[in-house]
Design an enzyme around this catalytic site. Structure first.
Site, short mmCIF file in Angstrom:
data_model
loop_
_atom_site.label_atom_id
_atom_site.label_comp_id
_atom_site.label_asym_id
_atom_site.label_seq_id
_atom_site.Cartn_x
_atom_site.Cartn_y
_atom_site.Cartn_z
N LYS A 199 -27.27 -19.75 7.87
CA LYS A 199 -28.35 -19.94 6.90
C LYS A 199 -28.10 -21.23 6.15
O LYS A 199 -27.09 -21.39 5.47
CB LYS A 199 -28.38 -18.75 5.95
CG LYS A 199 -29.47 -18.86 4.91
CD LYS A 199 -29.60 -17.57 4.12
CE LYS A 199 -30.62 -17.74 3.01
NZ LYS A 199 -30.72 -16.52 2.20
N LYS A 253 -31.49 -19.37 10.42
CA LYS A 253 -32.55 -19.54 9.43
C LYS A 253 -32.40 -20.87 8.73
O LYS A 253 -31.27 -21.18 8.33
CB LYS A 253 -32.41 -18.38 8.45
CG LYS A 253 -33.36 -18.39 7.30
CD LYS A 253 -33.03 -17.22 6.41
CE LYS A 253 -33.92 -17.36 5.19
NZ LYS A 253 -33.53 -16.49 4.15
C1 PBG Z 1 -32.12 -14.51 0.03
C2 PBG Z 1 -33.21 -14.90 0.96
C3 PBG Z 1 -34.00 -16.06 0.90
C4 PBG Z 1 -34.90 -15.97 1.97
C5 PBG Z 1 -34.64 -14.79 2.64
N1 PBG Z 1 -33.58 -14.14 2.01
C6 PBG Z 1 -34.07 -17.13 -0.11
C7 PBG Z 1 -32.94 -18.01 -0.36
O1 PBG Z 1 -31.89 -17.98 0.26
O2 PBG Z 1 -33.08 -18.79 -1.29
C8 PBG Z 1 -35.93 -17.00 2.30
C9 PBG Z 1 -37.01 -16.58 3.24
C10 PBG Z 1 -38.16 -17.51 3.30
O3 PBG Z 1 -38.14 -18.64 2.79
O4 PBG Z 1 -39.17 -17.09 3.89
N2 PBG Z 1 -32.24 -13.18 -0.37
#
Ligand code: PBG
Length: 328
Positions: A199, A253
């Site tokens: 991520k 992601k």
């Molecule tokens: C954290 C989380 C995020 C997203 C999914 N889980 C946000 C982040 O890390 O700031 C982002 C998903 C998206 O942008 O569609 N709980």
């Protein structure tokens, strides 16, 4: 015209029937997972300005959206909760009466879990008043190890409420082991963990932070999410650690800007690999389409096909229901 034969790849593209015959990648509704937001204490769905077509749901409107998605044939749903009250430790996340736990109970009671996999995002940022994914030290840094205990408690609360897959997204080191241990200890040895293993600290999450009301109140997430400038090796290291800790499937992601990473992860592991087409990817397409600058439906299909072609077994996408309906 010279007499020598020309190799013509175009010959296999000339008609729809030929193209269909040689196509390699076919999306199917069951590849798609719909992220859904449910907010505590609202009495009507609330639209997300930066994500046209996406809302914060009430418990009731969530049930309706979940049924629509399941009836369209999506493979799964993933729930994000937004509590009415936030605090420093994100108490709502593991409260048995917390919004995700209650909403899950509704969907389980409705029998949705027999049609589509009910997943829960496992993190703290939606629940903390400071907007970070973990507990903070006095100095204002995210405290990795103290956060693991919170994640363990959230995993058990989600399991008890009926989650079919927990998906930790907070990028704490050791989170999969902590969650696996807690689930095993609480009598849920068969509950799978889908790890957001890879991520990136991405500006493509911008609209999500409006949807989940979780923009960090200070700083950003660069100290725990990955740096886009690191090579793919770092991603493979993250994946290897999560698998060693007991992850059953892994996620990359965002999706489209990281297809190189996705392809490398796919080549490196035997477990299912998911990709998250995030809020900013959605918002860009919707915004350009609203201007009439791109062909919305074709662009959506092309992005999802490309994510699958790069190696995703499953794709989290805000277009899951719409695309599943189109594919039927
Ligand atoms: C954290 C989380 C995020 C997203 C999914 N889980 C946000 C982040 O890390 O700031 C982002 C998903 C998206 O942008 O569609 N709980």
């Amino acid at each position: 015209m010279s007499g020598f034969p020309v190799v013509r790849p175009r010959r296999l593209r000339r008609t729809p029937a030929l193209r269909r015959l040689v196509a390699d990648v076919a999306l199917s509704p069951s590849d798609l997972v719909l992220p859904l937001f449910v907010k505590e204490g609202i009495d009507a769905p609330y639209p997300i300005g930066s994500m046209p077509g996406v809302v914060q749901h009430t418990r009731d409107s969530l049930r309706k959206a979940a049924h629509e998605a399941a009836d369209a044939g999506v493979g799964g749903l993933i729930l994000f909760g937004i509590p009415a009250e936030k605090d420093a430790r994100g108490s709502g996340a593991d409260d048995p009466e917390g919004i995700v736990q209650l909403a899950l109970g509704d969907l389980v009671a409705d029998g949705i879990a027999d049609q589509a996999v009910l997943m829960t995002d496992l993190c703290l940022d939606e629940y903390t008043d400071h907007g970070h994914c973990g507990l903070l030290t006095a100095a204002g840094e995210v405290d990795n190890d103290a956060t693991l205990d919170r994640y363990a408690a959230i995993a058990v609360a989600q399991a008890q409420a009926g989650s079919s897959v927990v998906a930790p997204s907070g990028m704490m080191d050791g989170q999969v082991a902590a969650i696996r241990g807690a689930l095993d200890g609480a009598g849920y040895p068969d509950l799978p963990v889908l790890a957001y293993a890879v991520k990136y600290a991405s500006a493509f999450y911008g609209p999500f932070r409006e949807a989940a009301e979780c923009a960090p109140q200070f700083g950003d997430r660069s100290a725990y999410q990955q740096d886009p400038a690191r090579r793919v090796d770092e991603a493979l290291h993250e994946v290897a650690l999560d698998l060693a800790e007991g992850a059953d499937a892994v996620m990359v992601k965002p999706a489209l800007p990281y297809l190189d990473v996705l392809a490398a992860v796919r080549a490196a592991v035997e477990v299912p690999v998911f990709a998250y087409q995030v809020s900013g990817e959605y918002a860009m397409v919707e915004a350009a389409a609203a201007q009439g600058w791109i062909d919305r439906d074709r662009v959506i299909a092309e992005t999802l096909t490309s994510v699958k072609r790069a190696g995703a077994d499953g794709i989290l996408t805000y277009w899951a229901t719409e695309m599943a309906l189109r594919l039927r």
